[in-house]
Design a protein around this motif. Sequence first.
Motif, PDB file in Angstrom:
ATOM      1  N   LYS A 112      72.545  45.427  77.766  1.00  0.00           N
ATOM      2  CA  LYS A 112      71.651  46.513  77.371  1.00  0.00           C
ATOM      3  C   LYS A 112      71.215  46.599  76.002  1.00  0.00           C
ATOM      4  O   LYS A 112      70.132  47.078  75.781  1.00  0.00           O
ATOM      5  CB  LYS A 112      72.089  47.836  78.133  1.00  0.00           C
ATOM      6  CG  LYS A 112      72.415  47.889  79.543  1.00  0.00           C
ATOM      7  CD  LYS A 112      72.902  49.226  79.874  1.00  0.00           C
ATOM      8  CE  LYS A 112      72.972  49.283  81.401  1.00  0.00           C
ATOM      9  NZ  LYS A 112      73.688  50.532  81.943  1.00  0.00           N
ATOM     10  N   ASP A 113      72.189  46.436  75.223  1.00  0.00           N
ATOM     11  CA  ASP A 113      72.036  46.496  73.675  1.00  0.00           C
ATOM     12  C   ASP A 113      71.046  45.300  73.016  1.00  0.00           C
ATOM     13  O   ASP A 113      70.762  45.441  71.986  1.00  0.00           O
ATOM     14  CB  ASP A 113      73.050  46.687  72.882  1.00  0.00           C
ATOM     15  CG  ASP A 113      74.306  45.402  73.174  1.00  0.00           C
ATOM     16  OD1 ASP A 113      73.899  44.855  74.040  1.00  0.00           O
ATOM     17  OD2 ASP A 113      74.822  45.275  72.160  1.00  0.00           O
ATOM     18  N   LYS A 114      70.789  44.373  74.015  1.00  0.00           N
ATOM     19  CA  LYS A 114      69.896  43.366  73.489  1.00  0.00           C
ATOM     20  C   LYS A 114      68.859  43.234  74.234  1.00  0.00           C
ATOM     21  O   LYS A 114      67.805  42.253  73.807  1.00  0.00           O
ATOM     22  CB  LYS A 114      70.980  41.961  73.479  1.00  0.00           C
ATOM     23  CG  LYS A 114      72.163  42.406  72.765  1.00  0.00           C
ATOM     24  CD  LYS A 114      72.665  40.705  72.280  1.00  0.00           C
ATOM     25  CE  LYS A 114      74.094  41.235  71.557  1.00  0.00           C
ATOM     26  NZ  LYS A 114      74.761  40.010  71.476  1.00  0.00           N
TER      27      LYS A 114
END
Length: 618
Positions: free
Chosen positions: A570-572
């Motif tokens: 999700k953070d990428k």
Amino acid sequence: MKFIHLTLVFILSFSSFSQKIVLNDDFKSPNICRQTAIFEDTTGALTFPEIRSKNFVTYPKRMYFFPFSNSTFWVKFKLENQSKFQKDWILLWDNAMVENLYFYIPQPNGTFRVIKEGCLVYKPKNKFAENTVTIPFKTFDNKEHVFYVKVQSQRGHQASFEVHSTAQLHEYNLSKFRTEGFMNGLFILRIIYVVLIAFFVVRDRTFRQYSGLTVARTMAYWGLLGILGSTFTSNPTLAMHINQQVYYTMPIWFSIILYSFLEVNRLPKFLIIILKIIPYLTIFICVNIIIFYKWYWLKAATILFVFTVFFVVILHIISIVKKYKIEWFYSTPFLLGICSNVYIPARLLGMQDFPGSGLFSLFLFVTEIILFGLFLGRIIRKYEKNRIETNNELLFNKEQSFKLQTLDLAKNNFFTNISHEFRTPLTLILAPVEDLRKKNPKDEVLEIIHRNANRLLELINQLLDISKLEAGQLKPEIREMELTSFFRRLASSFASLAESKNIKFEVTQGIEEVRGYIDTDKVEKIVNNLLSNAFKFTESGKKVLIEMEYLHKSSVVRIKVKDEGIGIPKDKIGNIFDRFYQIDENMNRKFDGTGIGLALVKELVEVLKGKINVWSTD
């Protein structure tokens, strides 16, 4: 209201009648407040005959202070004219902001002539500097006569009551005209001065806010004197509301402008919350004053005004103790000005009645003007210095931007040229490799050479497309065609790849045939890149799906590519369309790639004025 009750009870033990006022040729003391007596009618319903039988109490001060109340106050005084030459005299009430004033003037036949005055009484002529009530009367013998004044006003107010001869009133008016003329001239000159500087010299947000505050405070001062509303309307009720609202809304200005003078965000949170509440509370109270006009709303507005001034001073003290940054060139005259403004509302609330407080308030006002004049030179110099530094910085940034653009253009030209140079020998290599593959179809080495050469050629073509995008040379080339067969053909080129990797490949269109306008080259590159990416990250036995949805009403084709691959953290997700970005930057990563494909897809979609989104689940 309580402080007046206490005063009256105290005085009652000493006196219950007013002293007689004797008018003669040597009469030199026009202020008669201490020689009058007062009665408070808390019902507000007593008639004049009923009032005459009531017990009045002598008033002890040189100025009346009437509280915010529904009560009606009656003033009574005894007067005897012993002058041989002066028969015509004038009563002067120096506060025209009282809503209703009724003067009961005794007549020779024993009756009373009633004269109604106050700010709610229509006046055919608007006088800009008029804020007093004058009532002429004639003495008809040397006997003692009793006068009455009925005061009805929900707004708290202060007033001085005087008796003048014609000559004395003329001197009084001349003195008042000189004082008010000087003050009003000073106000007007200051407004013109700061507004002109704000528009043509110091084009700074803080200075313009301070200029706006100066204009607002001047309007509030004229409103407090009761001379602003009458310049806009002849309706006395509307004029009264204008006069009051410009004054009562000042806490909004005080609280908002602090953000330019103090580091408000560094203050304790509860203080910031109070500061944010003040404007909304001010608006709420002022709206209620206009709709209902009750004494408690008027008093609430006055309390809020005084509270805001003290709150502003406290915030400055906290900022000094905490050593926060303060714009002293603005804050110093600002503090002096609002402390000068708080003098009258504080008196109306009974918070102060110190000797010389009026002169001290005037001193603060004059000091504010002098200090701001002294600070103005530094403000202008600071503004000019900042302006020059800003211009120099902009010029430097412009030069740097030009250099970067030149360097970027050179880079792109080099990038494009070297890509073309790579593509030419690759094309020459692929042609004989194709011939050799046809002659030796089972040669695995030739197959590896052919596959990697094609991959390298595809990469170079993508780099060339990116170069064209940066140069703005890649334009849509739209033509009409049958869409379902076009997408079917694109998808079929991946059938052999799906078979070789044992991946279930599904193509869904939901319609047999549809015609539309499309840029085949760019759409083909978009679909190929998306499917290549999907197959790359999908393991054997999993599924890849491509779905074309035709939205006829909006003339849109929605293309969905779905795979059962490894997913994206999700953070990428937000970075996958960045050029040359790799989720796994490890040199020994499992999946190879350059980070060009998805970046090219996004930019091609934008050229076609489309949108692209990505969703990933663990």
